[in-house]
Design a protein around this motif. Structure first.
Motif, mmCIF file in Angstrom:
data_model
loop_
_atom_site.group_PDB
_atom_site.id
_atom_site.type_symbol
_atom_site.label_atom_id
_atom_site.label_comp_id
_atom_site.label_asym_id
_atom_site.label_seq_id
_atom_site.Cartn_x
_atom_site.Cartn_y
_atom_site.Cartn_z
ATOM 1 N N HIS A 84 -5.780 -2.264 6.030
ATOM 2 C CA HIS A 84 -7.200 -2.337 5.679
ATOM 3 C C HIS A 84 -7.431 -2.581 4.197
ATOM 4 O O HIS A 84 -8.578 -2.578 3.738
ATOM 5 C CB HIS A 84 -7.894 -1.036 6.099
ATOM 6 C CG HIS A 84 -7.623 -0.641 7.511
ATOM 7 N ND1 HIS A 84 -8.133 -1.328 8.591
ATOM 8 C CD2 HIS A 84 -6.845 0.354 8.034
ATOM 9 C CE1 HIS A 84 -7.718 -0.766 9.715
ATOM 10 N NE2 HIS A 84 -6.932 0.248 9.394
ATOM 11 N N ASN A 85 -6.363 -2.782 3.430
ATOM 12 C CA ASN A 85 -6.482 -2.954 1.986
ATOM 13 C C ASN A 85 -5.524 -4.034 1.511
ATOM 14 O O ASN A 85 -4.377 -4.104 1.966
ATOM 15 C CB ASN A 85 -6.165 -1.639 1.262
ATOM 16 C CG ASN A 85 -7.170 -0.548 1.574
ATOM 17 O OD1 ASN A 85 -8.220 -0.462 0.950
ATOM 18 N ND2 ASN A 85 -6.852 0.293 2.558
ATOM 19 N N VAL A 86 -5.981 -4.874 0.607
ATOM 20 C CA VAL A 86 -5.192 -6.001 0.109
ATOM 21 C C VAL A 86 -4.646 -5.667 -1.282
ATOM 22 O O VAL A 86 -5.420 -5.360 -2.196
ATOM 23 C CB VAL A 86 -6.053 -7.273 0.034
ATOM 24 C CG1 VAL A 86 -5.223 -8.432 -0.530
ATOM 25 C CG2 VAL A 86 -6.602 -7.624 1.405
ATOM 26 N N TYR A 87 -3.321 -5.705 -1.419
ATOM 27 C CA TYR A 87 -2.673 -5.458 -2.704
ATOM 28 C C TYR A 87 -1.585 -6.494 -2.940
ATOM 29 O O TYR A 87 -0.967 -6.980 -2.001
ATOM 30 C CB TYR A 87 -2.015 -4.078 -2.750
ATOM 31 C CG TYR A 87 -2.935 -2.904 -2.583
ATOM 32 C CD1 TYR A 87 -3.669 -2.408 -3.662
ATOM 33 C CD2 TYR A 87 -3.056 -2.275 -1.352
ATOM 34 C CE1 TYR A 87 -4.504 -1.316 -3.507
ATOM 35 C CE2 TYR A 87 -3.887 -1.185 -1.193
ATOM 36 C CZ TYR A 87 -4.616 -0.708 -2.267
ATOM 37 O OH TYR A 87 -5.438 0.372 -2.119
ATOM 38 N N ASN A 88 -1.321 -6.768 -4.182
ATOM 39 C CA ASN A 88 -0.197 -7.619 -4.555
ATOM 40 C C ASN A 88 0.042 -7.447 -6.059
ATOM 41 O O ASN A 88 -0.733 -7.949 -6.855
ATOM 42 C CB ASN A 88 -0.500 -9.078 -4.230
ATOM 43 C CG ASN A 88 0.705 -9.978 -4.478
ATOM 44 O OD1 ASN A 88 1.833 -9.514 -4.437
ATOM 45 N ND2 ASN A 88 0.467 -11.242 -4.742
ATOM 46 N N PRO A 89 1.079 -6.715 -6.450
ATOM 47 C CA PRO A 89 2.165 -6.184 -5.623
ATOM 48 C C PRO A 89 1.926 -4.745 -5.173
ATOM 49 O O PRO A 89 1.016 -4.075 -5.634
ATOM 50 C CB PRO A 89 3.348 -6.221 -6.588
ATOM 51 C CG PRO A 89 2.703 -5.897 -7.916
ATOM 52 C CD PRO A 89 1.355 -6.568 -7.880
#
Length: 206
Positions: free
Chosen positions: A64-69
């Motif tokens: 449910h959450n977008v991260y990078n990195p």
């Protein structure tokens, strides 16, 4: 860029959290976010110690959450006695050391059984995100029971020749392979910090 720092216990990353001015999120008790807008793109997720709590916490949060990195930080024990105390290492390969079966005195890995994978690599390296800072590299194993017995240390060194061990690393790295999970994570790495040495290996605190 949104960065997620993943740690088993808050104590392992408390200095970093203090430096970033972290506070508990309204979203979950184990998620911390910055107080200041200048570092608003970084969050810290505390999973709890061990493979199962780590996999559960990440499996619940990341879809449910977008991260990078996404970066796994923690304290680990080292088998390699040449590693200086307190150094930071980036894990290039992590293995579930106990995942498999026994045939008398022989260990059969999960790959040899044809039942899945037990060796995992990061999907990216810190070198990609911080090209001016080069980290030490090491291979690791992930265990349920931290080694502290000379006989079991010698056995796992003979079988897998690891440099570092933790209780969460491979669980963290394997999640991008799960269908539908971590589809936004493209920078999964693990950092370890060495603990007090003990003969063949170091006692680990993970």
């Amino acid at each position: 860029m949104r960065i997620l720092i993943v740690a088993a216990t808050q104590g392992e990353v408390q200095p970093l959290m203090d430096a970033l001015g972290m506070q508990k999120s309204d979203e979950a008790d184990n998620l911390f976010v910055p107080r200041h807008i200048s570092v608003a793109n970084c969050s810290v997720l505390i999973t709890g110690a061990g493979m199962v709590p780590t996999a559960f916490a990440l499996g619940r949060h990341l879809p449910h959450n977008v991260y990078n990195p996404v970066i796994n930080l923690g304290v680990a024990g080292a088998f390699d006695k040449s590693f200086p105390l307190g150094e930071v290492y980036e894990i290039t390969k992590d293995t579930f050391a106990e995942l498999g079966a026994e045939d008398d005195t022989r260990f059969i890995s999960i790959e040899q059984l044809g039942l899945g994978a037990g060796i995992f690599n990061p999907t990216s390296s810190l070198d990609h995100f911080t090209p001016k800072i080069r980290t030490n590299k090491a291979t690791a194993i992930t265990v349920n029971t931290v080694h502290g017995n000379d006989a079991t240390i010698a056995a796992v060194v003979s079988r897998l020749n690891p440099q570092i061990e933790s209780m969460e690393g491979a669980a963290f790295l394997c999640l991008p392979r799960a269908e539908g999970a971590l589809h936004t994570d493209q920078g999964s790495v693990k950092l370890c910090r060495k603990t007090q040495p003990r003969q063949l290996a170091d006692r680990a605190c993970c």
